[in-house]
Design an enzyme around this catalytic site. Structure first.
Site, PDB file in Angstrom:
ATOM      1  N   GLU A 353     -10.256   1.260  -3.932  1.00 17.03           N
ATOM      2  CA  GLU A 353      -8.828   1.130  -4.216  1.00 17.03           C
ATOM      3  C   GLU A 353      -8.120   1.047  -2.866  1.00 17.03           C
ATOM      4  O   GLU A 353      -7.681   2.031  -2.292  1.00 17.03           O
ATOM      5  CB  GLU A 353      -8.389   2.287  -5.113  1.00 17.03           C
ATOM      6  CG  GLU A 353      -9.075   2.165  -6.476  1.00 17.03           C
ATOM      7  CD  GLU A 353      -9.026   3.404  -7.354  1.00 17.03           C
ATOM      8  OE1 GLU A 353      -8.196   4.291  -7.098  1.00 17.03           O
ATOM      9  OE2 GLU A 353      -9.835   3.477  -8.295  1.00 17.03           O
ATOM     10  N   GLU A 581      -0.834   5.288  -8.931  1.00 19.79           N
ATOM     11  CA  GLU A 581      -1.618   4.069  -9.144  1.00 19.79           C
ATOM     12  C   GLU A 581      -0.728   2.923  -8.698  1.00 19.79           C
ATOM     13  O   GLU A 581       0.287   2.626  -9.322  1.00 19.79           O
ATOM     14  CB  GLU A 581      -1.998   3.928 -10.617  1.00 19.79           C
ATOM     15  CG  GLU A 581      -2.839   5.077 -11.165  1.00 19.79           C
ATOM     16  CD  GLU A 581      -4.299   5.010 -10.733  1.00 19.79           C
ATOM     17  OE1 GLU A 581      -4.696   3.982 -10.145  1.00 19.79           O
ATOM     18  OE2 GLU A 581      -5.028   5.977 -10.994  1.00 19.79           O
TER      19      GLU A 581
END
Ligand SMILES: [Zn+2]
Length: 723
Positions: A353, A581
């Protein structure tokens, strides 16, 4: 983002699918046809729609069908067939991975959602949830079959000439295609070969041809659901529309795919400026992806540019020996100043990520530049708090991801540390002992409601604790952090603790902390200042529409995560931490970084400023005026206390309201007072002076041993003299 990936891992055995486990991270890369020089001019429009000749050909191919792959192959497919020679050395000694592949042109933006749903079309679709707008690289499905959010575009089974089309809206130079199969827990569907066509008006089409033979090029595609396969076109084509025409697909399956299209802007001065130009940022920052070495170099440069407000330190090493570097930024780097809160951002605990890592590298550059320019907001930030930025908590995982590159890394590779540990499940589960004690009525008098001790099993030498996790825990103990956010990717939502459900084994369940109001506020601040989350027209990333609830969610209500960093921070330290996120795409292409920076810049600053919310002060000894360390600050009505740092200073994040606050410390009389938190900028000062108890004074006398105070000594002498 954890979400479905874990569901997949949990369900995988029942369907014999080896996904979700670290073994998925060894799936090979399978680039297709040989790349050709890209200098050749675009082929003129020629052939039209599919001819009857083509139809026959398709049928013939279908009769042959594709050999059924053995399930073993899903876990460990045949070695990658490569078009380019690959360098197999790696600085970290990882298994032979290809060097970072540069496909040439950037992605059109199917994965990043820059291409909107209305730009897709297809010959047919099995359902709305399998419509062409779902044919985006790395899109994740919902758990139910046939729901609104399935994991690919799938043509109807009866569709003999399936096609999937993207309208780039303007002429563009198409150079390559990346495809994946369908993301599904229940089914196997992927395309094994396809042709490619182009058009300027979506009526007249021409087909990509092989250089040497002049025949229609048939591109070899996927051999499992997840591994992205890149095909570069024999010759780039300038057109507005591109069509993929599946020729063969996995037996018993349907033509299903997820795709990304690679395309470069056409450099025609008469053209409208390509969309990419509007994606810029005016900040003069280094908008690139940085591997370990480049990251270290960049951090050094920031340190050299701003030596007075920065300090680089390492909190430990990864399993492979890469250092976990932190950039500290403050007016007095290197020391905790009394009354100055410590805040942190942690990125890259899931190595794949990648956006959070770059955002923190951009943030440190930005803070340095703006401080030098005298930006008052930044100057205030740096003088009133100490900021710690850890861009890469899992550098080993990231190096793997980086070598694959933005478009070819897939959804999960590089997520885990080198041992295959998911760091966000690797912290000690302190929720269970706390909740057990609560059920037994022991909290807070027998069992504390804060600083829950590590369970014995976790402290044993053979406990499965990653070196990265250990390093972060030691870091948390060394510095009295107050506020943190933990940057992830793959979704657009802010999730707040608890991350673990209170009901054992419940997959999801609303599990608020006693500080729910504060956590909801913190999450809302980030979500409310992030530009993409604020875009009311945005479509959901995958299978859940978080915009319906303000782009925030209780972590446990999303998907239970035992051993998360957020829960650990809250239960073992004073620090309040949420998960951000950041984007649908876990590893956005480099050319998206300026836009992503602009999307998050204000949110990153505003979130840190929330450390001003609530009360703060110093707890002192009334006689000596010295600060009292480890004094407990309890707020009536909130079953979660915080403690003072070594100097007696504390911060208690609170939303506006009147609070009865009690300071207590071993050996002192507790003091309770009212503190009012308003909507004005804080924190509201709320100091305490504590007086020692007589018992404590006596204890100190005894501990001092021979040193009996003079008045007492005189009394003793008098007594002796009387004898
Ligand atoms: Zn994550």
């Amino acid at each position: 983002m954890w979400g479905l990936l874990l569901a997949l891992a949990a369900l995988a055995p029942s369907v014999g699918l080896g996904l979700g486990a670290p073994s998925a991270s060894v799936l090979g890369l399978t680039p297709g046809s040989t790349p050709a020089p890209r200098s050749s001019p675009a082929q003129p429009p020629g052939k039209t729609n599919a001819t009857s000749e083509q139809q026959i050909r398709i049928r013939v191919i279908k009769k042959k069908k594709v050999i059924v792959k053995k399930r073993k192959k899903l876990i460990r497919p045949s070695p990658p067939v490569t078009a380019k020679p690959m360098v197999t050395t790696s600085p970290t000694g990882s298994p032979n991975l290809p060097e970072k592949q540069e496909p040439g042109c950037p992605p059109l933006g199917l994965e990043s959602l820059r291409v909107s749903d209305s730009q897709f079309e297809a010959s047919s679709s099995q359902s709305f949830g399998l419509g062409p707008h779902r044919g985006r690289l790395n899109i994740q499905s919902g758990l139910e079959d046939g729901d609104l959010y399935d994991g690919a575009w799938c043509a109807e089974q009866q569709d003999t000439e399936p096609w999937f089309q993207v309208d780039a809206r303007n002429p563009i130079r198409f150079s390559g295609i990346v495809t994946q199969g369908r993301n599904s827990v229940w089914r196997y569907d992927w395309v094994t070969s396809y042709k490619v066509q182009f058009s300027n008006d979506s009526r007249t089409w021409w087909t990509s041809r092989n250089h040497s033979s002049g025949m229609d090029a048939v591109f070899p595609a996927n051999s499992d659901p997840e591994t992205p396969v890149l095909n570069l076109l024999p010759e780039p084509q300038v057109a507005r529309f591109i069509r993929l025409l599946p020729q063969t697909w996995f037996q018993e399956g349907a033509p299903c795919l997820r795709a990304e299209i690679l395309a470069c802007p056409v450099s025609d001065p008469n053209d409208l400026p390509p969309e990419a130009h509007s994606l810029g940022s005016s900040d003069p920052l280094d908008f690139r992806h940085h591997n370990y070495k480049a990251m270290r170099k960049l951090m050094k440069e920031v340190n050299e540019q701003c030596p007075n407000i920065t300090r680089i330190y390492s909190i430990g090493k990864s399993y492979q020996g890469l250092k976990l570097y932190v950039m500290e930024m403050s007016d007095q780097p290197g020391e905790h100043e009394l009354g100055e809160p410590e805040v942190r951002y942690v990125a890259g605990m899931h190595g794949n990520e990648a956006l959070g890592r770059e955002l923190l590298l951009l943030l440190m550059q930005f803070l340095c530049h703006e401080f030098l320019r005298g930006n008052p907001r930044v100057t205030r930030l740096l003088t009133e708090m100490r900021i710690h930025l850890l861009p890469s908590m899992n550098p080993d995982g990231y190096e793997t991801t980086y070598r694959r590159g933005s478009e070819l890394v897939g959804w999960a590779e590089g997520r885990w540390n080198h041992q295959g540990i998911d760091l966000n499940h690797n912290f000690a589960d302190l929720n269970t002992p706390l909740w057990d004690a609560e059920d037994d009525g022991l909290v807070p008098h027998v069992f504390p409601n804060h600083h829950v001790p590590l369970p014995t099993y976790y402290t044993l030498p053979n406990a499965t604790v990653a070196p990265e996790t250990r390093a972060v825990i030691e870091w948390m103990k060394r510095i009295p952090f107050v506020l943190s956010a933990n940057l992830h990717g793959g979704e657009l939502v802010v999730s707040y603790p608890f991350d673990m459900t209170r009901t054992p084994w419940a997959a999801r369940e609303l599990t608020p902390t006693p500080d729910d109001a504060v956590f909801r506020w913190l999450s809302t601040v980030y979500a409310g200042t992030n530009r993409v989350m604020q875009d009311t027209d945005r479509r959901p990333c995958h299978s859940q529409d978080f915009s319906l609830h303000g782009n925030i969610i209780n972590g446990a209500d999303w998907h239970t995560v035992p051993g998360s960093m957020n829960d650990f921070s809250y239960l073992h330290t004073n620090c309040f931490e949420v998960t951000v996120e950041l984007s649908c795409d876990k590893f956005p292409h480099e050319n998206e970084l300026p836009q992503e920076w602009e999307n998050n810049k204000d949110a990153l600053l505003t979130y840190l400023e929330q450390v001003r919310m609530g009360i703060a002060g110093v707890v002192r000894d009334k006689d000596t005026q010295l600060g009292i360390a480890d004094a407990v600050i309890a707020v009536e009505g909130i079953n979660h206390d915080v403690t003072t740092a070594w100097g007696g200073d504390y911060w208690r994040l609170l939303t506006p309201g009147d609070y009865m606050v009690t300071a207590s410390a071993e050996g002192y009389h507790s003091v309770t007072r009212t503190c009012r938190v308003t909507f004005e900028e804080g924190p509201v000062p709320c100091n305490f002076m504590l007086t020692k108890t007589p018992k404590q004074r006596l204890r100190e006398l005894l501990a001092a041993g021979v040193k009996v105070p003079p008045d007492l000594r005189r009394r003793l002498e008098r007594l002796r003299g009387q004898k």
